[in-house]
Design a protein around this motif. Sequence first.
Motif, PDB file in Angstrom:
ATOM      1  N   GLY A  23     -35.074 -10.953  35.861  1.00 56.75           N
ATOM      2  CA  GLY A  23     -36.399 -11.500  36.166  1.00 56.75           C
ATOM      3  C   GLY A  23     -37.495 -10.677  35.517  1.00 56.75           C
ATOM      4  N   ILE A  24     -37.388  -9.348  35.614  1.00 52.66           N
ATOM      5  CA  ILE A  24     -38.407  -8.477  35.006  1.00 52.66           C
ATOM      6  C   ILE A  24     -38.417  -8.664  33.492  1.00 52.66           C
ATOM      7  CG2 ILE A  24     -39.124  -6.077  34.634  1.00 52.66           C
ATOM      8  CD1 ILE A  24     -37.952  -5.405  37.404  1.00 52.66           C
ATOM      9  N   GLU A  25     -37.221  -8.780  32.899  1.00 51.16           N
ATOM     10  CA  GLU A  25     -37.147  -8.957  31.441  1.00 51.16           C
ATOM     11  C   GLU A  25     -37.804 -10.269  31.002  1.00 51.16           C
ATOM     12  OE1 GLU A  25     -32.972  -8.342  30.923  1.00 51.16           O
ATOM     13  OE2 GLU A  25     -33.185  -6.162  30.709  1.00 51.16           O
ATOM     14  N   GLU A  26     -37.551 -11.329  31.761  1.00 47.02           N
ATOM     15  CA  GLU A  26     -38.175 -12.614  31.414  1.00 47.02           C
ATOM     16  C   GLU A  26     -39.695 -12.537  31.529  1.00 47.02           C
ATOM     17  OE1 GLU A  26     -36.806 -16.507  32.008  1.00 47.02           O
ATOM     18  OE2 GLU A  26     -35.009 -15.864  33.115  1.00 47.02           O
ATOM     19  N   MET A  27     -40.162 -11.897  32.601  1.00 45.46           N
ATOM     20  CA  MET A  27     -41.613 -11.772  32.799  1.00 45.46           C
ATOM     21  C   MET A  27     -42.241 -10.916  31.693  1.00 45.46           C
ATOM     22  SD  MET A  27     -42.423 -13.476  35.662  1.00 45.46           S
ATOM     23  CE  MET A  27     -43.896 -12.788  36.443  1.00 45.46           C
ATOM     24  N   LYS A  28     -41.521  -9.889  31.267  1.00 40.77           N
ATOM     25  CA  LYS A  28     -42.017  -9.056  30.167  1.00 40.77           C
ATOM     26  C   LYS A  28     -42.097  -9.862  28.885  1.00 40.77           C
ATOM     27  CE  LYS A  28     -41.017  -4.746  28.831  1.00 40.77           C
ATOM     28  NZ  LYS A  28     -40.333  -3.422  28.671  1.00 40.77           N
ATOM     29  N   ALA A  29     -41.028 -10.622  28.600  1.00 35.31           N
ATOM     30  CA  ALA A  29     -40.981 -11.426  27.374  1.00 35.31           C
ATOM     31  C   ALA A  29     -42.124 -12.440  27.352  1.00 35.31           C
ATOM     32  CB  ALA A  29     -39.629 -12.132  27.266  1.00 35.31           C
ATOM     33  N   ALA A  30     -42.509 -12.917  28.548  1.00 38.89           N
ATOM     34  CA  ALA A  30     -43.590 -13.909  28.642  1.00 38.89           C
ATOM     35  C   ALA A  30     -44.965 -13.231  28.694  1.00 38.89           C
ATOM     36  CB  ALA A  30     -43.381 -14.782  29.875  1.00 38.89           C
ATOM     37  N   GLY A  31     -44.996 -11.895  28.600  1.00 38.80           N
ATOM     38  CA  GLY A  31     -46.267 -11.177  28.616  1.00 38.80           C
ATOM     39  C   GLY A  31     -46.886 -11.060  29.997  1.00 38.80           C
ATOM     40  N   LYS A  32     -46.120 -11.355  31.027  1.00 37.43           N
ATOM     41  CA  LYS A  32     -46.659 -11.284  32.387  1.00 37.43           C
ATOM     42  C   LYS A  32     -46.421  -9.932  33.043  1.00 37.43           C
ATOM     43  CE  LYS A  32     -46.092 -16.244  33.077  1.00 37.43           C
ATOM     44  NZ  LYS A  32     -45.157 -17.259  33.570  1.00 37.43           N
ATOM     45  N   ASP A  91     -40.059  -0.322  32.520  1.00 39.11           N
ATOM     46  CA  ASP A  91     -38.647  -0.269  32.137  1.00 39.11           C
ATOM     47  C   ASP A  91     -37.860  -1.133  33.139  1.00 39.11           C
ATOM     48  OD1 ASP A  91     -35.892   0.511  32.213  1.00 39.11           O
ATOM     49  OD2 ASP A  91     -36.416   2.356  31.157  1.00 39.11           O
ATOM     50  N   PRO A  92     -37.313  -2.277  32.673  1.00 31.83           N
ATOM     51  CA  PRO A  92     -36.676  -3.209  33.611  1.00 31.83           C
ATOM     52  C   PRO A  92     -35.503  -2.589  34.383  1.00 31.83           C
ATOM     53  CG  PRO A  92     -37.097  -4.302  31.526  1.00 31.83           C
ATOM     54  CD  PRO A  92     -37.366  -2.846  31.307  1.00 31.83           C
ATOM     55  N   ALA A  93     -34.723  -1.742  33.729  1.00 36.47           N
ATOM     56  CA  ALA A  93     -33.564  -1.148  34.409  1.00 36.47           C
ATOM     57  C   ALA A  93     -34.018  -0.213  35.528  1.00 36.47           C
ATOM     58  CB  ALA A  93     -32.690  -0.396  33.409  1.00 36.47           C
ATOM     59  N   ARG A  94     -35.001   0.643  35.214  1.00 41.73           N
ATOM     60  CA  ARG A  94     -35.483   1.587  36.225  1.00 41.73           C
ATOM     61  C   ARG A  94     -36.230   0.870  37.351  1.00 41.73           C
ATOM     62  NH1 ARG A  94     -36.794   7.312  34.524  1.00 41.73           N
ATOM     63  NH2 ARG A  94     -35.346   7.698  32.835  1.00 41.73           N
ATOM     64  N   ALA A  95     -37.084  -0.074  36.970  1.00 43.43           N
ATOM     65  CA  ALA A  95     -37.892  -0.766  37.978  1.00 43.43           C
ATOM     66  C   ALA A  95     -36.991  -1.587  38.915  1.00 43.43           C
ATOM     67  CB  ALA A  95     -38.936  -1.655  37.315  1.00 43.43           C
ATOM     68  N   GLN A 121     -24.892  -6.288  41.137  1.00 48.81           N
ATOM     69  CA  GLN A 121     -25.189  -7.720  40.934  1.00 48.81           C
ATOM     70  C   GLN A 121     -26.647  -8.027  41.244  1.00 48.81           C
ATOM     71  OE1 GLN A 121     -22.556  -9.934  43.492  1.00 48.81           O
ATOM     72  NE2 GLN A 121     -21.270 -10.560  41.762  1.00 48.81           N
ATOM     73  N   TRP A 122     -27.065  -7.512  42.385  1.00 54.08           N
ATOM     74  CA  TRP A 122     -28.413  -7.731  42.896  1.00 54.08           C
ATOM     75  C   TRP A 122     -29.430  -7.202  41.881  1.00 54.08           C
ATOM     76  CZ3 TRP A 122     -29.293  -6.239  48.736  1.00 54.08           C
ATOM     77  CH2 TRP A 122     -30.470  -6.806  49.209  1.00 54.08           C
ATOM     78  N   GLN A 123     -29.182  -5.958  41.467  1.00 53.45           N
ATOM     79  CA  GLN A 123     -30.082  -5.295  40.537  1.00 53.45           C
ATOM     80  C   GLN A 123     -30.131  -6.011  39.196  1.00 53.45           C
ATOM     81  OE1 GLN A 123     -29.622  -1.039  40.693  1.00 53.45           O
ATOM     82  NE2 GLN A 123     -30.221  -0.831  38.556  1.00 53.45           N
ATOM     83  N   ARG A 124     -28.988  -6.518  38.719  1.00 51.84           N
ATOM     84  CA  ARG A 124     -28.950  -7.244  37.444  1.00 51.84           C
ATOM     85  C   ARG A 124     -29.849  -8.470  37.485  1.00 51.84           C
ATOM     86  NH1 ARG A 124     -23.588  -6.145  36.774  1.00 51.84           N
ATOM     87  NH2 ARG A 124     -22.969  -8.045  37.861  1.00 51.84           N
ATOM     88  N   ARG A 125     -29.844  -9.162  38.627  1.00 49.83           N
ATOM     89  CA  ARG A 125     -30.691 -10.371  38.705  1.00 49.83           C
ATOM     90  C   ARG A 125     -32.164 -10.028  38.734  1.00 49.83           C
ATOM     91  NH1 ARG A 125     -27.076 -14.980  41.275  1.00 49.83           N
ATOM     92  NH2 ARG A 125     -25.143 -13.989  40.677  1.00 49.83           N
TER      93      ARG A 125
END
Lengths: 198, 198
Positions: free
Chosen positions: A137-146, A152-156, A129-133
């Motif tokens: 967050g990483i995916e949203e930041m990536k999508a926003a170019g930040k 790799d969001p899953a690994r990070a 659960q923790w990791q999914r959240r």
Amino acid sequence: MLTAKGAATRDRIVAAAAAEIRERGVGAVTLDDIGRRSGTGKSQLFHYFPEGKEQLLLAVAEREADRVIEDQEPQLGQLTTWEAWREWRDVVVEKYRRQGVNCPLGVLITEIGRHTPAAQAVTGKLLAQWQRRVQAGIEEMKAAGKIRAEVDPARASAALIASIQGGVVILMSSGSAKHLEYALDLCLDYLHGGVTAS
Amino acid sequence: MLTAKGAATRDRIVAAAAAEIRERGVGAVTLDDIGRRSGTGKSQLFHYFPEGKEQLLLAVAEREADRVIEDQEPQLGQLTTWEAWREWRDVVVEKYRRQGVNCPLGVLITEIGRHTPAAQAVTGKLLAQWQRRVQAGIEEMKAAGKIRAEVDPARASAALIASIQGGVVILMSSGSAKHLEYALDLCLDYLHGGVTAS
């Protein structure tokens, strides 16, 4: 399936058990104590927890696991700016600094038996659960170019969760939050690196 | 101060105790078993360990802690190229993957009492030694221009040690080395980042 009233009674029992265990330690607490505190008779306790104390401890462990996530909200659920990430980092450090050497969930997991499937299911679900959240967050930041495209969001997110676990384990044996802080900072620096957008 | 012969006898006792504990579990092992395996009489055992089993367990824990470092050599002591760092990363992952859910040192620390000063001294010394070697590697890589100037060797090495701890804790509860691998990879990527020299 429990009725609404049944679910409320069960919750009251679990909350009473959690409070007794936090105050007096898992070894000292009996079903009688929990019945007294929750205003529940023995037959009612066994209605909700037919397998007795073991089953009740597991329910308390699940509750403590939910609290680990809740204690990081709302920050954990909205990791969409660097400011939010830094706030979340501070919330995590502060939570574990306050908790110090006593981990309520760890005590329960040890009591249930660290290597039992039931205990592993509780810790496994919490970490997932923790990791999914964090990953969201990483995916949203990536999508926003930040965050740069190579991350790799899953690994990070798995690495970040492992860093927190390690920092907390060291905090629990040393009393110092330094390792936890440096581990989180390194992960955030890694995520932040190579992108100039703020 | 022990004579050379005394030190050898003491080592033989500790080695016998470590082997008995690894094979049969700390709870099942008696001083008689250890005496038999090491060819040592009770009076000799108490000469070297006047406080009995507790004191002997502590000596075994110190021995297991030394092994944690030894198992990472020679790689840990010569982290002077990226190739050496990657080799060390693989050695660490492989060591803990093989070890699986059973941590010999963890078992002893739990038995001695996780929160006792004696147990904390053993884990504290191990973490400090481990971290010092990682830090020395980062410092050498920085001096050679292979790690960028902004990286703080003390903080980064603390973060790396925390990451490994967390990965191992998750491995011990999940059976999977993925978190350990991703955590190490993130730290190495962080160290490697922003410098093109190989």
